[in-house]
Design a protein around this motif. Structure first.
Motif, PDB file in Angstrom:
ATOM      1  N   GLY A  49      -6.834   6.501  -5.518  1.00  0.00           N
ATOM      2  CA  GLY A  49      -7.744   7.493  -4.939  1.00  0.00           C
ATOM      3  C   GLY A  49      -9.199   7.099  -5.090  1.00  0.00           C
ATOM      4  N   LEU A  55      -0.300  -9.819 -14.867  1.00  0.00           N
ATOM      5  CA  LEU A  55       0.485 -10.544 -13.868  1.00  0.00           C
ATOM      6  C   LEU A  55       1.572 -11.284 -14.639  1.00  0.00           C
ATOM      7  N   GLY A  84      -3.677  -9.428  -4.695  1.00  0.00           N
ATOM      8  CA  GLY A  84      -3.671  -7.993  -4.430  1.00  0.00           C
ATOM      9  C   GLY A  84      -4.301  -7.713  -3.082  1.00  0.00           C
ATOM     10  N   PRO A  97      -4.098   4.892 -11.407  1.00  0.00           N
ATOM     11  CA  PRO A  97      -5.319   4.395 -10.762  1.00  0.00           C
ATOM     12  C   PRO A  97      -5.280   4.392  -9.246  1.00  0.00           C
ATOM     13  N   ILE A 139     -22.493   4.315  -3.072  1.00  0.00           N
ATOM     14  CA  ILE A 139     -21.372   4.961  -3.784  1.00  0.00           C
ATOM     15  C   ILE A 139     -21.822   5.343  -5.191  1.00  0.00           C
ATOM     16  N   GLY A 147      -3.901  -3.583 -10.036  1.00  0.00           N
ATOM     17  CA  GLY A 147      -3.847  -2.231 -10.596  1.00  0.00           C
ATOM     18  C   GLY A 147      -4.172  -2.197 -12.080  1.00  0.00           C
ATOM     19  N   ASN A 168      -8.613  -2.337  -2.541  1.00  0.00           N
ATOM     20  CA  ASN A 168     -10.076  -2.389  -2.446  1.00  0.00           C
ATOM     21  C   ASN A 168     -10.716  -3.214  -3.559  1.00  0.00           C
ATOM     22  N   VAL A 169     -10.044  -3.301  -4.698  1.00  0.00           N
ATOM     23  CA  VAL A 169     -10.616  -4.112  -5.776  1.00  0.00           C
ATOM     24  C   VAL A 169     -10.574  -5.586  -5.387  1.00  0.00           C
ATOM     25  N   ARG A 191       1.400  -9.524  -1.309  1.00  0.00           N
ATOM     26  CA  ARG A 191       2.844  -9.834  -1.319  1.00  0.00           C
ATOM     27  C   ARG A 191       3.553  -9.210  -0.115  1.00  0.00           C
ATOM     28  N   ARG A 192       2.858  -8.283   0.573  1.00  0.00           N
ATOM     29  CA  ARG A 192       3.432  -7.710   1.796  1.00  0.00           C
ATOM     30  C   ARG A 192       2.500  -8.047   2.974  1.00  0.00           C
ATOM     31  N   PRO A 244       3.100 -14.339  -5.608  1.00  0.00           N
ATOM     32  CA  PRO A 244       2.821 -15.354  -6.624  1.00  0.00           C
ATOM     33  C   PRO A 244       4.059 -15.615  -7.482  1.00  0.00           C
TER      34      PRO A 244
HETATM   35  P1  NAP Z   1      -4.399  -0.639  -5.284  1.00  0.00           P
HETATM   36  O1  NAP Z   1      -5.102  -0.008  -4.160  1.00  0.00           O
HETATM   37  O2  NAP Z   1      -3.232   0.078  -5.869  1.00  0.00           O
HETATM   38  O3  NAP Z   1      -3.919  -2.093  -4.824  1.00  0.00           O
HETATM   39  C1  NAP Z   1      -3.162  -2.909  -5.663  1.00  0.00           C
HETATM   40  C2  NAP Z   1      -2.651  -4.091  -4.874  1.00  0.00           C
HETATM   41  O4  NAP Z   1      -1.985  -4.964  -5.788  1.00  0.00           O
HETATM   42  C3  NAP Z   1      -1.630  -3.730  -3.789  1.00  0.00           C
HETATM   43  O5  NAP Z   1      -1.884  -4.509  -2.655  1.00  0.00           O
HETATM   44  C4  NAP Z   1      -0.299  -4.135  -4.433  1.00  0.00           C
HETATM   45  O6  NAP Z   1       0.689  -4.538  -3.512  1.00  0.00           O
HETATM   46  C5  NAP Z   1      -0.726  -5.336  -5.237  1.00  0.00           C
HETATM   47  N1  NAP Z   1       0.171  -5.660  -6.331  1.00  0.00           N
HETATM   48  C6  NAP Z   1       0.591  -4.856  -7.337  1.00  0.00           C
HETATM   49  N2  NAP Z   1       1.395  -5.537  -8.173  1.00  0.00           N
HETATM   50  C7  NAP Z   1       1.479  -6.800  -7.682  1.00  0.00           C
HETATM   51  C8  NAP Z   1       2.145  -7.972  -8.096  1.00  0.00           C
HETATM   52  N3  NAP Z   1       2.902  -7.989  -9.199  1.00  0.00           N
HETATM   53  N4  NAP Z   1       2.009  -9.100  -7.362  1.00  0.00           N
HETATM   54  C9  NAP Z   1       1.250  -9.096  -6.248  1.00  0.00           C
HETATM   55  N5  NAP Z   1       0.574  -8.022  -5.801  1.00  0.00           N
HETATM   56  C10 NAP Z   1       0.701  -6.875  -6.512  1.00  0.00           C
HETATM   57  O7  NAP Z   1      -5.342  -0.901  -6.526  1.00  0.00           O
HETATM   58  P2  NAP Z   1      -6.860  -1.398  -6.663  1.00  0.00           P
HETATM   59  O8  NAP Z   1      -7.249  -2.337  -5.603  1.00  0.00           O
HETATM   60  O9  NAP Z   1      -6.926  -1.815  -8.089  1.00  0.00           O
HETATM   61  O10 NAP Z   1      -7.715  -0.072  -6.495  1.00  0.00           O
HETATM   62  C11 NAP Z   1      -7.555   1.039  -7.374  1.00  0.00           C
HETATM   63  C12 NAP Z   1      -8.104   2.301  -6.718  1.00  0.00           C
HETATM   64  O11 NAP Z   1      -9.527   2.236  -6.672  1.00  0.00           O
HETATM   65  C13 NAP Z   1      -7.638   2.458  -5.285  1.00  0.00           C
HETATM   66  O12 NAP Z   1      -7.417   3.803  -5.012  1.00  0.00           O
HETATM   67  C14 NAP Z   1      -8.817   1.932  -4.489  1.00  0.00           C
HETATM   68  O13 NAP Z   1      -8.912   2.417  -3.167  1.00  0.00           O
HETATM   69  C15 NAP Z   1      -9.973   2.407  -5.349  1.00  0.00           C
HETATM   70  N6  NAP Z   1     -11.177   1.595  -5.081  1.00  0.00           N
HETATM   71  C16 NAP Z   1     -12.003   2.015  -4.095  1.00  0.00           C
HETATM   72  C17 NAP Z   1     -13.121   1.259  -3.770  1.00  0.00           C
HETATM   73  C18 NAP Z   1     -14.026   1.722  -2.664  1.00  0.00           C
HETATM   74  O14 NAP Z   1     -13.798   2.743  -2.067  1.00  0.00           O
HETATM   75  N7  NAP Z   1     -15.051   1.007  -2.304  1.00  0.00           N
HETATM   76  C19 NAP Z   1     -13.391   0.083  -4.448  1.00  0.00           C
HETATM   77  C20 NAP Z   1     -12.516  -0.322  -5.446  1.00  0.00           C
HETATM   78  C21 NAP Z   1     -11.397   0.445  -5.760  1.00  0.00           C
HETATM   79  P3  NAP Z   1       1.861  -3.532  -3.044  1.00  0.00           P
HETATM   80  O15 NAP Z   1       1.228  -2.590  -2.079  1.00  0.00           O
HETATM   81  O16 NAP Z   1       2.850  -4.422  -2.445  1.00  0.00           O
HETATM   82  O17 NAP Z   1       2.334  -2.839  -4.295  1.00  0.00           O
END
Ligand code: NAP
Length: 432
Positions: A351, A106, A148, A349, A54, A310, A151-152, A193-194, A266
């Motif tokens: 995609g 958080l 969470g 954040p 990547i 996020g 992907n992170v 959480r889901r 949490p």
């Molecule tokens: P994300 O995809 O938006 O996931 C955030 C997660 O946090 C979701 O599961 C969300 O649950 C959960 N969440 C949010 N608020 C919460 C809370 N108060 N308590 C508990 N859970 C909570 O964000 P991300 O993982 O930071 O990734 C950011 C972007 O970067 C994404 O588009 C991701 O695909 C990309 N990325 C890609 C790669 C890769 O391709 N290898 C690697 C890293 C990141 P809900 O769904 O219930 O809101």
């Protein structure tokens, strides 16, 4: 001649530079400004060190950076070394490509206990971001919770699980490699959480967890909807959920486990002066698909909590900002008054890296349309250089970066593409 400043040298910044270059040819000069002395933002500091394929996209940005009409201006902090109004005065257009490098907090009791860390900090630490080099991480307890289901969270769980041998070929920084190699963590809980159908994890990244040398993912099929419901999912999501289900067939017996706790919200983090446990409430989905507490509460003993929930874009003085969405206020990338934004600073954040490409091309078209309405009178880079010189700013050029990169390559341990410098001073020294 038109002059454009792009703030941020990550994917969104360089795709915008590429688009401008294609659109305007030799009629444009682009300055890509970054607060770091090294380019590529998310590619260097965000993408996991064991995902070199990547990271390889930086070669495309390098081509843009090496062209005559694009210039890298590293080690320049907008807001300190030069202000937004000054840049707007010097350039025909200013594009904010600053990403979303700040953690969403958080907001629960105990969320500020030592041992609770955001993913921006944790990822920055293992990727050698200068701001997080000294992050204090309790890696001495046997369990960690990762909050969470994106992907992170997967990146963090995987990095915590890998053996030193599995980091061969990666560019994980020395301090993280050695501390993770000695960490006591063997029990990693990933809290969503889901449910399984609501994960935001992509198939390739999820599939990797099933092939770790010393760790095995653990799921409880009782958390899953009936198999037939998977048919209703969009194909990518269906593939991810299939990977999850297949984890049930993996043999136990590896030293580490990555347990998926679904429907786990949490409630609070507890401990005497440091994290000792996280208290979680079981949830169910309401008719809109939101998680609602069921009143059933349990605890997960752990010494560290990494929140992967996020990010947000830090505000910049003089730029309208949407607090609730954590990004600049904009209409399809246009902020107004010569200001534009792209990437996570524009959309929030979400995609993949490639999602930033259309952003860059779209904003270049908008800039071209706006240029058609006025004359070219801005001074551009000559004005910036004068300003930075008067403020004794130690500007880092792309040529300097190439020297830094060569030094990082030269000192790499065997099997690693580079050993990154972590301190800004080290980077600055390495260009000489
Ligand atoms: P994300 O995809 O938006 O996931 C955030 C997660 O946090 C979701 O599961 C969300 O649950 C959960 N969440 C949010 N608020 C919460 C809370 N108060 N308590 C508990 N859970 C909570 O964000 P991300 O993982 O930071 O990734 C950011 C972007 O970067 C994404 O588009 C991701 O695909 C990309 N990325 C890609 C790669 C890769 O391709 N290898 C690697 C890293 C990141 P809900 O769904 O219930 O809101």
């Amino acid at each position: 001649m038109r002059h454009v400043a792009i703030i941020g040298s990550g994917p969104a910044g360089y795709y915008s530079a590429e688009a401008l270059q294609k659109l305007f040819g030799d009629e444009i000069r682009v300055d890509v400004i970054d607060r770091m002395p090294v380019p590529y933002g998310l590619i260097r500091f965000g993408v996991a060190p064991d995902h070199q394929s990547i990271k390889a996209v930086y070669r495309r940005y390098e081509k843009v950076a090496l062209s005559d009409n694009v210039r890298f201006c590293g080690n320049v902090l907008v807001g300190r070394d030069v202000s937004i109004p000054e840049l707007v005065g010097l350039y025909d257009a200013v594009i904010l490509a600053t990403g979303a490098p700040a953690d969403r907090p958080l907001d629960i009791p105990g969320g500020d206990l030592p041992g609770v860390v955001g993913s921006a900090a944790f990822v920055g630490w293992y990727n050698g971001h200068p701001e997080f080099a000294d992050l204090v991480l309790p890696l001495d307890a046997p369990a960690a919770a990762v909050i969470g289901n994106g992907n992170v969270a997967l990146d963090v769980a995987r990095i915590l699980s890998k053996t030193p041998a599995e980091f061969v070929g990666s560019d994980i920084v020395a301090h993280a490699f050695s501390r993770l190699g000695n960490a006591a963590i063997s029990d990693i809980h990933v809290l969503g959480r889901r449910g399984p159908h609501q994960i935001a994890m992509t198939p390739k990244e999820l599939g990797e967890l099933g092939h770790l040398a010393n760790a095995v993912p653990v799921i409880d099929l009782a958390d899953f909807p009936p198999l037939i419901d998977d048919a209703l999912l969009e194909p990518g999501q269906r593939k991810s959920v299939t990977h999850l289900r297949e984890f049930a067939n993996l043999a136990a017996g590896k030293a580490k486990t990555i347990t998926f706790d679904f429907f786990a919200k949490p409630l609070r983090v507890e401990g005497e002066g440091r994290v000792e446990r996280i208290i979680v409430e079981k949830t169910a989905l309401d008719e809109r698909g939101a998680a609602v507490g069921t009143g059933e509460i349990y605890e997960i003993p752990c010494g560290m909590v990494v929140t992967c929930i996020g990010y947000k874009t830090p505000p910049l003085a003089g730029v309208p900002y949407e607090e609730d969405r954590g990004r600049f206020a904009n209409s399809e990338g246009v902020i107004g008054g010569g200001l534009y934004c792209v990437g996570w600073a524009r959309r929030g954040p979400t995609g993949t890296i490639g999602t930033n490409r259309p952003d860059g091309y779209e904003v270049a078209d908008k800039i071209a349309a706006d240029f058609a309405d006025g004359d070219a009178r801005k001074e551009g880079r000559a004005g910036l250089d004068r300003l930075l010189e008067s403020r004794n700013v130690d500007l880092v050029t792309f040529r300097d970066w190439q020297r830094i990169e060569a030094a990082e390559t030269a000192r790499a341990r065997e099997g690693s593409p580079r050993e990154k410098f972590v301190a800004v001073e080290e980077m600055l020294r390495a260009r000489r």
